[in-house]
Design a protein around this motif. Structure first.
Motif, short mmCIF file in Angstrom:
data_model
loop_
_atom_site.label_atom_id
_atom_site.label_comp_id
_atom_site.label_asym_id
_atom_site.label_seq_id
_atom_site.Cartn_x
_atom_site.Cartn_y
_atom_site.Cartn_z
N PHE A 236 54.90 25.48 43.42
CA PHE A 236 54.13 25.94 42.27
C PHE A 236 52.82 25.18 42.10
O PHE A 236 51.79 25.76 41.70
CB PHE A 236 55.00 25.82 41.01
N CYS A 237 52.82 23.89 42.39
CA CYS A 237 51.64 23.06 42.11
C CYS A 237 51.13 22.29 43.31
O CYS A 237 50.22 21.46 43.18
CB CYS A 237 51.93 22.10 40.96
N LYS A 238 51.70 22.53 44.48
CA LYS A 238 51.34 21.76 45.67
C LYS A 238 49.84 21.81 45.95
O LYS A 238 49.21 20.79 46.24
CB LYS A 238 52.13 22.28 46.87
N GLU A 239 49.27 23.00 45.87
CA GLU A 239 47.84 23.14 46.17
C GLU A 239 46.97 22.44 45.14
O GLU A 239 45.80 22.14 45.41
CB GLU A 239 47.48 24.63 46.26
N SER A 240 47.52 22.18 43.97
CA SER A 240 46.76 21.51 42.91
C SER A 240 46.90 20.00 42.96
O SER A 240 46.20 19.29 42.22
CB SER A 240 47.20 22.03 41.54
N GLY A 241 47.84 19.51 43.80
CA GLY A 241 47.93 18.05 43.98
C GLY A 241 49.24 17.40 43.64
O GLY A 241 49.32 16.16 43.61
N CYS A 242 50.32 18.17 43.42
CA CYS A 242 51.60 17.52 43.12
C CYS A 242 52.33 17.20 44.44
O CYS A 242 53.45 17.64 44.69
CB CYS A 242 52.47 18.38 42.20
N THR A 243 51.68 16.40 45.26
CA THR A 243 52.23 16.03 46.56
C THR A 243 52.86 14.65 46.47
O THR A 243 52.79 13.96 45.45
CB THR A 243 51.11 16.02 47.62
N TRP A 244 53.46 14.22 47.59
CA TRP A 244 54.10 12.90 47.61
C TRP A 244 53.07 11.78 47.46
O TRP A 244 53.41 10.67 47.07
CB TRP A 244 54.89 12.72 48.90
N LEU A 245 51.80 12.09 47.72
CA LEU A 245 50.76 11.07 47.54
C LEU A 245 50.68 10.61 46.09
O LEU A 245 50.27 9.48 45.83
CB LEU A 245 49.40 11.62 47.99
N ALA A 246 51.07 11.47 45.17
CA ALA A 246 51.02 11.10 43.74
C ALA A 246 51.96 9.94 43.42
O ALA A 246 51.78 9.26 42.41
CB ALA A 246 51.36 12.31 42.88
N TYR A 247 52.95 9.73 44.28
CA TYR A 247 53.95 8.70 44.01
C TYR A 247 53.59 7.33 44.61
O TYR A 247 54.31 6.36 44.40
CB TYR A 247 55.32 9.14 44.54
N MET A 248 52.51 7.27 45.35
CA MET A 248 52.11 6.00 45.93
C MET A 248 51.74 5.03 44.82
O MET A 248 51.08 5.39 43.85
CB MET A 248 50.94 6.19 46.90
#
Length: 288
Positions: A236-248
């Protein structure tokens, strides 16, 4: 590291033994003479180092949590750090009464620390502004019901992020104020239903920077019956930036929810070098 702990513990013992010997009022240590006060300080320092190392070894062990559903027979994990009473409900009173320990239709005693889950993957677990405010106002009931932690299963959220993020933050703060630990779990990398994809991203970014959250727990499954962990980011939000990078560099410990413990080695390998994991929480039911 374990061998170092043993070595220091031996040093402390020898320090006590040698310290008990005195020649002309001075302690003897491998040919070096120290006055009594300095030797006492040396022994105390060695004991402190040993204690720190023992703590470090203990902290290396992963946290092990598990969910116990209030339908069916529930779940028990004998070596668990904490167990989660899961009902799928966001109402505090309903969630507490919904996990009736040792009822004929449900629910086993939880092993380890007792966490109450609020929220879930359908309408009964939806979070709105009113829901979050109600949870905040009734947080004391969670403690009164003998829980030591609360889990927010944030999968469906209705309302703009700019309004709800402060409400969530106040709720987490209230949980800590009454003495509860806090975990936030979400479907894959973010809630799967929010007003907009950017709202989902904003929620995750806020949560991984919130010092009142102890653990964030992305769910690495969809059906809960997967043979391997599912590392897909929330579509739903992957293209907007809710990727695993957000957890770094997450402030809360990252403790993924997985189907069962056999998935954890693959999870560690997948996130190695990117995310530091603190353990895992298992979804599959049964006795282990």
């Amino acid at each position: 590291l374990r061998s170092l702990v043993v070595w220091f513990e031996i040093c402390v013992f020898l320090g006590w033994l040698v310290g008990s010997l005195e020649i002309r009022g001075r302690a003897v240590t491998t040919g070096i003479f120290l006055d009594g006060r300095l030797w006492t300080k040396t022994k105390r320092r060695m004991a402190w180092i040993a204690a720190v190392l023992v703590t470090a070894v203990a902290s290396d062990a992963p946290i092990v949590g598990y969910y116990s559903w209030n339908w069916g027979q529930g779940s028990v994990t004998s070596n668990a750090s904490f167990g989660v009473a899961f009902t799928g409900l966001s109402n505090v009173e309903a969630a507490i009464s919904g996990y009736a320990v040792d009822a004929t239709w449900c629910c086993p005693q939880l092993v380890g620390e007792r966490y109450l889950s609020l929220g879930g993957g359908n309408g009964a677990g939806e979070f709105t502004a009113d829901t979050i405010k109600a949870v905040t106002n009734h947080m004391w009931r969670v403690l009164e019901a003998n829980y030591t932690g609360v889990v927010f299963d944030a999968e469906i959220i209705s309302g703009p992020a700019e309004e709800l993020i402060p409400l969530f933050a106040a709720c987490f703060r209230q949980a800590k104020a009454v003495g509860l630990k806090v975990m936030v779990t979400m479907s894959h990398s973010a809630p799967y239903h929010t007003d907009t994809p950017m709202d989902a991203v904003a929620f995750v970014k806020a949560w991984v920077r919130d010092g009142n959250i102890d653990m964030v727990s992305p769910q690495l499954y969809t059906s809960g019956h997967e043979d391997r962990p599912d590392f897909d980011e929330t579509f739903f939000c992957k293209e907007s930036g809710c990727t695993w990078l957000a957890y770094m560099d997450s402030v809360p410990m990252v403790v993924p929810s997985i189907v069962n413990a056999s998935h954890y080695p693959e999870v560690e390998k997948f996130f190695a070098g990117a995310l530091s994991l603190g353990g895992y929480v298992t979804w599959a039911q049964g006795k282990a």
